[in-house]
Design a protein around this motif. Structure first.
Motif, PDB file in Angstrom:
ATOM      1  N   UNK A  52     -35.575  15.193  -4.268  1.00 41.75           N
ATOM      2  CA  UNK A  52     -35.169  13.929  -4.884  1.00 41.75           C
ATOM      3  C   UNK A  52     -33.987  13.315  -4.148  1.00 41.75           C
ATOM      4  N   UNK A  53     -33.044  14.153  -3.721  1.00 41.06           N
ATOM      5  CA  UNK A  53     -31.898  13.635  -2.980  1.00 41.06           C
ATOM      6  C   UNK A  53     -32.348  13.054  -1.641  1.00 41.06           C
ATOM      7  N   UNK A  60     -32.186   4.403   0.146  1.00 39.79           N
ATOM      8  CA  UNK A  60     -30.952   3.698   0.502  1.00 39.79           C
ATOM      9  C   UNK A  60     -31.009   3.286   1.976  1.00 39.79           C
ATOM     10  N   UNK A  61     -31.503   4.185   2.821  1.00 41.51           N
ATOM     11  CA  UNK A  61     -31.633   3.862   4.238  1.00 41.51           C
ATOM     12  C   UNK A  61     -32.508   2.647   4.476  1.00 41.51           C
ATOM     13  N   UNK A  62     -33.646   2.584   3.785  1.00 40.77           N
ATOM     14  CA  UNK A  62     -34.531   1.430   3.925  1.00 40.77           C
ATOM     15  C   UNK A  62     -33.852   0.146   3.455  1.00 40.77           C
ATOM     16  N   UNK A  63     -33.117   0.244   2.335  1.00 41.34           N
ATOM     17  CA  UNK A  63     -32.439  -0.939   1.805  1.00 41.34           C
ATOM     18  C   UNK A  63     -31.335  -1.401   2.756  1.00 41.34           C
ATOM     19  N   UNK A  64     -30.663  -0.458   3.406  1.00 46.54           N
ATOM     20  CA  UNK A  64     -29.613  -0.819   4.360  1.00 46.54           C
ATOM     21  C   UNK A  64     -30.193  -1.476   5.609  1.00 46.54           C
ATOM     22  N   UNK A  79     -29.604  12.017   7.042  1.00 47.44           N
ATOM     23  CA  UNK A  79     -29.320  12.964   5.960  1.00 47.44           C
ATOM     24  C   UNK A  79     -30.614  13.374   5.258  1.00 47.44           C
ATOM     25  N   UNK A  80     -31.493  12.413   5.037  1.00 44.85           N
ATOM     26  CA  UNK A  80     -32.794  12.729   4.428  1.00 44.85           C
ATOM     27  C   UNK A  80     -33.557  13.710   5.311  1.00 44.85           C
ATOM     28  N   UNK A  81     -33.528  13.486   6.621  1.00 44.23           N
ATOM     29  CA  UNK A  81     -34.215  14.387   7.548  1.00 44.23           C
ATOM     30  C   UNK A  81     -33.648  15.798   7.463  1.00 44.23           C
ATOM     31  N   UNK A  82     -32.335  15.924   7.418  1.00 43.42           N
ATOM     32  CA  UNK A  82     -31.713  17.247   7.359  1.00 43.42           C
ATOM     33  C   UNK A  82     -32.162  18.011   6.114  1.00 43.42           C
ATOM     34  N   UNK A  83     -32.208  17.325   4.978  1.00 45.60           N
ATOM     35  CA  UNK A  83     -32.661  17.961   3.743  1.00 45.60           C
ATOM     36  C   UNK A  83     -34.130  18.365   3.853  1.00 45.60           C
ATOM     37  N   UNK A  84     -34.932  17.496   4.410  1.00 43.64           N
ATOM     38  CA  UNK A  84     -36.367  17.762   4.505  1.00 43.64           C
ATOM     39  C   UNK A  84     -36.672  18.866   5.518  1.00 43.64           C
ATOM     40  N   UNK A 103     -39.451  10.827   7.977  1.00 46.74           N
ATOM     41  CA  UNK A 103     -38.042  10.650   8.337  1.00 46.74           C
ATOM     42  C   UNK A 103     -37.895  10.364   9.831  1.00 46.74           C
ATOM     43  N   UNK A 104     -38.634  11.078  10.661  1.00 44.70           N
ATOM     44  CA  UNK A 104     -38.602  10.794  12.102  1.00 44.70           C
ATOM     45  C   UNK A 104     -39.032   9.347  12.369  1.00 44.70           C
ATOM     46  N   UNK A 105     -40.091   8.933  11.688  1.00 48.43           N
ATOM     47  CA  UNK A 105     -40.600   7.567  11.884  1.00 48.43           C
ATOM     48  C   UNK A 105     -39.550   6.526  11.523  1.00 48.43           C
TER      49      UNK A 105
END
Length: 205
Positions: A52-53, A60-64, A79-84, A103-105
Motif C-alpha cells: 500500500x505504501x 504521488x509520483x504520477x501526480x507530481x 521509493x516505490x521501486x525500492x519497496x517493491x 515502477x521501472x516504466x
C-alpha cells in the motif's frame, strides 16, 4: 516513416484532468501516503502495508509529474521501486514482478521528461525484460503480452528522441505485431483494436 505522436496510455492510473483535478488528486494522494506510512510504522514487515505504501508513492509520483515536479516524481517512484524490489525478493510472485516492472516504466518516463535519455532507456529496458519474462512464463497471460507491446513502444519512443529512427521503427513494429496478434485472437475486444490503430499511427503505416 515514423510518425511523431503522443503514445497511448499504458498503465492503470494514468488519467488526464484539469489543473484543479490534479491539485486535488495530489493532496489526496499525499494524505493517503501519510496514512500508509503511519500504518506501516506499526507493523514494519507487513506485506500489504508495504504494498500500500508503494502504491501511495506511485500515485504521488504520477501526480507530481502532472504538476511538473519531475525530481519529486522521480524520488517517489524510486521509493516505490525500492519497496517493491524488497517484496519481490521475499516473494517472487507474478504480481510482485509486474509491480517492479511498472515502477521501472514510470522511472523511465520521468527520466525522459528530465532529458536523461540514456537513463530513460535503461529503465525502459529493465521494465521490458520483466514483462518479456512474465509473458514467456505464461503464454495465456494477456496482460503480460500487452505489457511487452507497451514496453517495445516505450523503448521506441526513447530511441526516436535519441534520433535513432531505424531503432525506433524496429521497436514500433514489434509492438504492432503483438497488438495485431492480440486483436486477431479477440476480435470483439475494442481495446485491442484501439491498440492496433495506435501502433499503426506510430509506425506511420
Amino acid at each position: 516513416p515514423v510518425a511523431r505522436r503522443v503514445p497511448r496510455l499504458k498503465r492503470p492510473g494514468q488519467r488526464r484532468g484539469g489543473v484543479g483535478d490534479a491539485v486535488a488528486a495530489l493532496a489526496s494522494y499525499r494524505k493517503s501516503l501519510a496514512i500508509s506510512e503511519e500504518a506501516l510504522s506499526a507493523v514494519p514487515a507487513h506485506d500489504a502495508g508495504r504494498r500500500n505504501l508503494a502504491l501511495s508513492c506511485h500515485k504521488v509520483g504520477n501526480a507530481l509529474i502532472s504538476a511538473g515536479d519531475l525530481q519529486g516524481a522521480f524520488d517517489h517512484h524510486r521509493r516505490a521501486l525500492a519497496l517493491r524490489e524488497v517484496l519481490l525478493a521475499e516473494n517472487p510472485t507474478v504480481r510482485a514482478r509486474r509491480e517492479v516492472s511498472i515502477s521501472y516504466e514510470r522511472l523511465g518516463k520521468v527520466r525522459r521528461r528530465m532529458g536523461d535519455l540514456a537513463g530513460a532507456l535503461d529503465f525502459a529496458l529493465k521494465s521490458l525484460a520483466l514483462s518479456e519474462d512474465l509473458s514467456a512464463a505464461d503464454s495465456n497471460n494477456a496482460e503480460a503480452r500487452r505489457d511487452v507491446g507497451v514496453g517495445y513502444q516505450d523503448v521506441g519512443m526513447i530511441k526516436m528522441a535519441m534520433a535513432d529512427l531505424p531503432g525506433a521503427l524496429a521497436e514500433f513494429r514489434k509492438s504492432l505485431a503483438i497488438d495485431q496478434a492480440m486483436a486477431a485472437a479477440d476480435p470483439k475486444n475494442a481495446g485491442a483494436q484501439r491498440d492496433v490503430a495506435a501502433s499503426h499511427s506510430t509506425v506511420g503505416a
